[in-house]
Design a protein around this motif. Structure first.
Motif, PDB file in Angstrom:
ATOM      1  N   GLY B 525     -38.628-107.435 -24.893  1.00  0.00           N
ATOM      2  CA  GLY B 525     -38.106-107.563 -26.246  1.00  0.00           C
ATOM      3  C   GLY B 525     -37.467-108.921 -26.466  1.00  0.00           C
ATOM      4  N   GLN B 526     -36.501-108.938 -27.391  1.00  0.00           N
ATOM      5  CA  GLN B 526     -35.815-110.190 -27.696  1.00  0.00           C
ATOM      6  C   GLN B 526     -34.372-110.114 -27.224  1.00  0.00           C
ATOM      7  N   PRO B 527     -33.748-111.266 -26.938  1.00  0.00           N
ATOM      8  CA  PRO B 527     -32.341-111.241 -26.516  1.00  0.00           C
ATOM      9  C   PRO B 527     -31.473-110.586 -27.582  1.00  0.00           C
ATOM     10  N   ARG B 528     -30.574-109.673 -27.154  1.00  0.00           N
ATOM     11  CA  ARG B 528     -29.736-108.985 -28.128  1.00  0.00           C
ATOM     12  C   ARG B 528     -28.430-109.725 -28.392  1.00  0.00           C
ATOM     13  N   SER B 529     -28.181-110.771 -27.618  1.00  0.00           N
ATOM     14  CA  SER B 529     -26.976-111.556 -27.857  1.00  0.00           C
ATOM     15  C   SER B 529     -27.249-112.977 -27.359  1.00  0.00           C
ATOM     16  N   ASP B 530     -26.301-113.866 -27.590  1.00  0.00           N
ATOM     17  CA  ASP B 530     -26.479-115.241 -27.140  1.00  0.00           C
ATOM     18  C   ASP B 530     -26.563-115.328 -25.626  1.00  0.00           C
ATOM     19  N   ARG B 531     -25.845-114.425 -24.971  1.00  0.00           N
ATOM     20  CA  ARG B 531     -25.835-114.461 -23.507  1.00  0.00           C
ATOM     21  C   ARG B 531     -27.220-114.246 -22.934  1.00  0.00           C
ATOM     22  N   GLY B 532     -27.887-113.216 -23.488  1.00  0.00           N
ATOM     23  CA  GLY B 532     -29.228-112.928 -23.012  1.00  0.00           C
ATOM     24  C   GLY B 532     -30.156-114.104 -23.270  1.00  0.00           C
ATOM     25  N   ALA B 533     -29.910-114.822 -24.354  1.00  0.00           N
ATOM     26  CA  ALA B 533     -30.788-115.928 -24.695  1.00  0.00           C
ATOM     27  C   ALA B 533     -30.598-117.098 -23.753  1.00  0.00           C
ATOM     28  N   GLY B 534     -29.408-117.194 -23.148  1.00  0.00           N
ATOM     29  CA  GLY B 534     -29.128-118.360 -22.323  1.00  0.00           C
ATOM     30  C   GLY B 534     -29.588-118.237 -20.890  1.00  0.00           C
ATOM     31  N   ARG B 637     -30.990-107.523 -33.224  1.00  0.00           N
ATOM     32  CA  ARG B 637     -30.045-106.426 -33.053  1.00  0.00           C
ATOM     33  C   ARG B 637     -30.601-105.093 -33.543  1.00  0.00           C
ATOM     34  N   MET B 638     -31.717-105.147 -34.265  1.00  0.00           N
ATOM     35  CA  MET B 638     -32.310-103.888 -34.718  1.00  0.00           C
ATOM     36  C   MET B 638     -33.178-103.243 -33.651  1.00  0.00           C
ATOM     37  N   GLN B 639     -33.340-103.914 -32.524  1.00  0.00           N
ATOM     38  CA  GLN B 639     -34.165-103.328 -31.470  1.00  0.00           C
ATOM     39  C   GLN B 639     -33.514-102.064 -30.936  1.00  0.00           C
ATOM     40  N   TYR B 640     -34.343-101.245 -30.337  1.00  0.00           N
ATOM     41  CA  TYR B 640     -33.813-100.062 -29.679  1.00  0.00           C
ATOM     42  C   TYR B 640     -32.920-100.504 -28.531  1.00  0.00           C
TER      43      TYR B 640
END
Lengths: 302, 732
Positions: B525-534, B637-640
């Motif tokens: 999926g996609q990162p749910r927060s900035d932390r996951g993106a980094g 943020r709409m991801q499960y």
């Protein structure tokens, strides 16, 4: 050898036909002409020739999902005896392998769904894995009962052991077993009353929503894999519910195919006369199936 | 105490009685007379009569404080194992002498070297019949003789230990670099001690020695898991761990004292030497179950486990979960082998506690939000599966079913090795995520796979293995357990053990949910927060150990014969069966067709995948966003989330776990007020039973506080009063 070749051919060719028969039956109930029985074959060929759209969110897991699912289901199809003929691969303990192969297939479908990052597909994946975890104990109770009848741990042996004599001797137990396995068959293949294979965009569906983002050849693999899974579990059911044998190998194959088509009609009838049950009721129904097959086992202990 | 009915001969270790006694005292020199040399011929499988240990090459005698230590040293396998433990124990010393940065490197090299030596020794005993020797050191008077012996049961636990320690040693400097993080010295010193003490636990043959090693293990684990000193949560879980482990040690002290009361010495009694009728035997078994079961994380003594394993640095979590829990299992197996008979309730107790832990553990795991807590809870499940297998074999001993004995033990022992491999893999993998993304919260992560392709593939392998899916190793152990259970369903008039099969299926199903959630939400999926993106890919030093473990999982999955070969000596000696019986009975699970079917699965997968790739190359591929069902403004943020993924199953398994939700109250005066939402998984055993129990105990004991007020004179009075009472009692 001939049986092995026919087994392979049957597994490869027949499954999409079952889907067509189900759809035809439902159309007949609704008073429509309906799509031709061979519609899924046309769909598969069409999809194979199409291009693919990938979501930007996805990784290699999304591409691997349908491949692993199809491979696992196909190997599982080699473990189940068709009609009265032993399966090409059979070994002691293969029933565990069979269940775990289906588990592997489900695992990869689910993570491929989560790979898209869609909340719908996440929801479908959650439901699929949750419901199947209630179905598996029921399947194992059924296997223990059948294993006790036939004194064996191989699918080929325990399923071909069932004969009309066994039905006469242990009728009550067999009846409960057939009921339980029919429920598992419907649940595992996402048929009504558990899931509606026709709806794509409602909050109540399970399997169809998991594959929303697949397209082209990958979607063909998924549709084909689903058909094979229906065929395999259907064969499991037919072996127990319709244990007739003539002794003639070719004639038995004919009886088996006819019985499978009959099963497809039966599923179509169920789908036509029943409504989908509420999501929260599904685990209860599956626990009910577990209790049925546990009860079948208890009756065998006498 | 006697059990006139229902007690049936337990064949555990009968063959050991032949060889269990000390054989020869060595030499004429009085200094060396105490050092015994015993050939270890526990295993009829490959023991050749007449083969004894190699020649003694050196003798060392040291006298410390009146305690004379005399040791024969010959460079055989046992010596290598002892030496490896010693090197590991001192591997942290350079940290003090040469500074943390250089010391960490040296410790890494020393530990790697020691693990290779130890693994070589273990493999050479197991596969090439290398000779083994018993070493012993005289302890001060009442404690007997500190004996070290390597036997098949020890080897079963040593084999994965060396591999995991090796991997953790490579991993450690990259995960906790002394340059950047505080506490590296402490971590390095205690990691070495921790590993060494676990080796000592498996080879000690004396109660006092065992307890010393056990305490070093428990306390170094405490210092390791509180390495992150800034974190209050870690401090708290460290305290809970310390209390829990000492409750266990208390039980073990009682157990060894009772054993000593029966045999008159702290040395381990020879196998099958204790009669069930001997006094205290029930108490010994119960104390062992409490002490060792608590260390293994068996429900309901598991409450310390999730916090402790989650708070520790990741490679330490790997060692704790993969190895330290197994020491509890080792201990209980060792104690059971002392008895020649076992009461009928033991097998059923094991089976029920094991099944409870399996179902309860995985139910709690499914509800977790924390990556490492989830893995820790799933360890409870795996320990439960191992105990179920052992219980199955104990039940088999009572009903004289060789099949149940062999399938149960083989399945349990294979799972011991497997769990060490894949759980260490997963913990180290979670360390890679924490290293890259800086959070353990599942619902904040997402899309890690795009940034860490290598780590994500390796983690996927661990996930498939722990779910028990073919073609990886997890399947093999479960196959034996299923086969045993279903075979019991066939042949037993009242097949109670057969229920294990559907139960394992349920556990497997919930495990699949848990790990689909873990892998799908964290990596995909996609990162749910900035932390996951980094997040970013970890250095090679962290991925290589994971690769080694993943390779081991794949190898044992594709070649299960090796796995069975590794555990068969331990099964044969524990169950006191002949190798022929083992081969005959274990053929109920034929491995060749399993390998064939696994191979077919992989070939078919590769073939289909190859065709698909060819097709993708030819046809046009379009990139687009995920189909949002017509809604254009989707956000990550709409991801499960993980919580919603497991919500359905958690609501169904309310007996074991429930979720406490604090729902937002949005009623404001005019506009909706600010609201917050909290979700916490609450565990039934802990929250409904243990916490109230401890609260009541604390309340009850609060009265004792009055006699503890810090006035020294009164304390001295207490001492005098106690001494006086004791003298009175003694003189009576």
């Amino acid at each position: 050898m001939t049986d092995t070749i026919i087994h392979l051919l049957a597994v490869i060719i027949v499954p999409p036909l079952l889907m067509g028969v189900i759809v035809k039956t439902k159309a007949a109930f609704a008073g429509r002409a309906g799509a031709p029985c061979f519609q899924l074959y046309y769909d598969l060929f069409k999809l194979m020739r199409k291009g693919t759209v990938f979501s930007e969110t996805t990784t290699w897991v999304f591409r691997a999902g349908p491949v692993v699912t199809l491979a696992a289901v196909l190997v599982a199809s080699l473990l189940v005896p068709l009609g009265r003929h032993a399966a090409p691969i059979s070994f002691s303990g293969d029933l565990v392998f069979f269940v775990y192969l289906l588990g592997l297939a489900r695992f990869f479908t689910a993570i491929a769904a989560l790979d898209t990052g869609s909340s719908f597909e996440g929801m479908g994946a959650a439901r699929e894995v949750t419901f199947s975890c209630f179905a598996e104990p029921a399947l194992f109770f059924a296997f223990i009962t059948l294993a006790r009848l036939s004194n064996s741990l191989t699918l080929s042996r325990i399923l071909t052991h069932v004969t009309p004599d066994v039905w006469l001797a242990a009728g009550a137990s067999m009846l409960l077993l057939v009921g339980a396995i029919f429920i598992i068959l419907l649940a595992e293949n996402c048929r009504i009353p558990f899931d509606d294979p026709n709806t794509h965009l409602e909050l109540t569906m399970i399997h169809e929503v998991m594959v929303l983002d697949h397209s082209g050849p990958a979607f063909a693999m998924i549709l084909y894999g689903a058909a094979v899974k229906l065929f395999v579990l259907g064969a499991l059911f037919v072996n127990i519910a319709f244990p007739f044998s003539t002794g003639n190998s070719i004639l038995d194959w004919g009886i088996f195919i006819a019985a499978m088509l009959g099963l497809a009609v039966a599923i179509g009838v169920v789908e036509s006369v029943m409504a989908r049950i509420r999501i929260v009721r599904i685990p209860q129904l599956l626990v009910g199936a577990t209790i049925l097959s546990a009860f079948a086992m208890l009756l065998m202990l006498r | 105490m006697s059990f006139p009915k229902g007690v049936i001969g337990n064949p555990v270790f009968q063959l050991f009685q032949k060889t269990g006694s000390p054989i020869e005292s060595f030499g004429d020199d009085p200094l060396f007379a105490r050092a015994h040399r015993r050939p270890l011929n526990a295993d009829p499988f490959r023991y050749k009569p007449g083969v004894t240990s190699r020649q003694v090459k050196r003798r060392v005698a040291v006298a410390i404080n009146n305690c004379e230590i005399s040791v024969d040293i010959s460079f055989d396998s046992t010596y290598l194992i002892l030496a490896s433990a010693f090197i590991m124990a001192v591997s942290g010393v350079p940290c003090i002498l040469a500074g943390a940065v250089a010391g960490q490197r040296i410790a890494m090299l020393l530990t790697m070297l020691a693990s290779i030596a130890g693994e070589y020794a273990a493999v050479s005993i197991l596969f090439f019949n290398a000779s083994t020797t018993a070493y012993s050191v005289e302890l001060p008077q009442p404690f007997g003789e500190a004996a070290f012996t390597v036997d098949n049961l020890s080897l079963l636990f040593l084999l994965p230990l060396y591999l995991v320690v090796f991997c953790a040693a490579i991993y450690s400097p990259a995960y906790w670099p002394a340059r950047k993080k505080r506490g590296a010295t402490r971590l390095t010193i205690f990691t070495g001690l921790f590993a060494a003490s676990m080796i000592a636990v498996t080879i000690a043959r004396n109660g006092v020695l065992f307890l010393m090693a056990w305490e070093v293990m428990a306390i170094s684990a405490y210092f390791l898991l509180t390495a992150d000193q800034q974190n209050q949560e870690t401090e708290r879980s460290g305290r809970v761990y310390l209390i829990a482990t000492h409750f266990g040690t208390m039980a073990l002290l009682i157990m060894f004292a009772l054993l000593c009361a029966i045999t008159g010495t702290f040395d381990f009694p020879p196998r099958c030497s204790l009669a069930l009728a001997s006094p205290y035997s029930t108490a010994i078994i119960l104390a062992a179950l409490f002490g060792f079961g608590g260390k293994a994380g068996l429900m309901p003594m598991h409450f310390w486990l999730p916090g402790a394993h989650a708070g520790a640095p990741s490679h330490i979590s790997a060692m704790m979960s993969g190895l330290m829990l197994k020491m509890g299992i080792y201990g209980i197996l060792r104690v059971l082998t002392f008895f020649n008979l076992l009461p009928p309730w033991v097998g059923w107790t094991f089976l029920i506690l094991g099944a409870w832990s399996a179902v309860g553990g995985i139910a709690v795991a499914a509800a977790q939000r924390d990556l490492k807590r989830l893995l820790a809870c799933s360890s409870i499940e795996n320990v439960g599966i191992i105990f179920t297998g052992i219980g199955m074999s104990l039940v088999g001993m009572q009903i004289h079913s060789q099949l149940l004995i062999i399938c149960g033990l083989t399945g349990a022992f294979i799972h011991v090795i497997n769990h060490s491999l894949f759980k260490s893999l997963l913990f180290m993998g979670s360390g890679v995520i924490i290293h890259g993304a800086g959070t353990r919260e599942i619902d904040l992560l997402g899309g890690v796979a795009r940034r860490m392709p290598v780590a994500s593939a390796l983690f996927l392998a661990g996930t498939i293995a722990i779910c028990g899916f073919p073609p990886l190793n997890g399947f093999i152990g479960e196959l034996y357990l299923y086969a045993g259970a279903i075979q019991d369903g066939i042949s037993n008039p009242l097949p109670l053990t057969a229920v294990v099969a559907p139960l394992l299926a349920l556990v497997g199903g919930v495990a699949a949910i848990t790990f689909v959630k873990l892998y799908g939400i964290v990596f995909l999926g996609q990162p749910r927060s900035d932390r996951g993106a980094g997040s970013h890919e970890a250095p090679l030093q962290m991925t290589v150990p994971i690769m080694i473990l993943a390779f081991a999982c794949l190898f044992f999955g594709l070649y299960p014969v090796a796995l069975v070969r590794l555990v068969s000596p331990a099964v044969i000696s524990t169950a006191a069966l002949s190798a022929e019986t083992f081969d005959m009975v274990s053929s109920v699970v034929p491995l060749a067709p399993v390998m064939l079917a696994n191979g077919l699965l992989i070939l078919l997968g590769l073939f289909t995948g190859y065709l698909y790739l060819l097709k993708l190359k030819k046809e046009p591929c379009e990139k687009n966003s995920t189909w949002g069902c017509g809604y254009p403004a989707r956000t990550p943020r709409m991801q499960y989330t993980g919580t919603s993924f497991s919500g359905l199953i958690v609501s169904q398994l309310g007996t074991f776990v429930s979720s406490s939700k604090v729902s937002p109250d949005m009623h404001g005066d005019l506009l909706p007020a600010k609201a917050s939402f909290a979700y916490e998984a609450t565990e039934t055993v802990l929250n409904q039973i243990l916490t109230p129990l401890f609260r009541w105990t604390g309340w009850g004991f609060s009265y004792l506080r009055r006699i503890q007020h810090g006035q020294l004179q009164v304390y001295i009075l207490y001492i005098i009063a106690t001494l006086f009472t004791l003298m009175l009692w003694r003189g009576r």
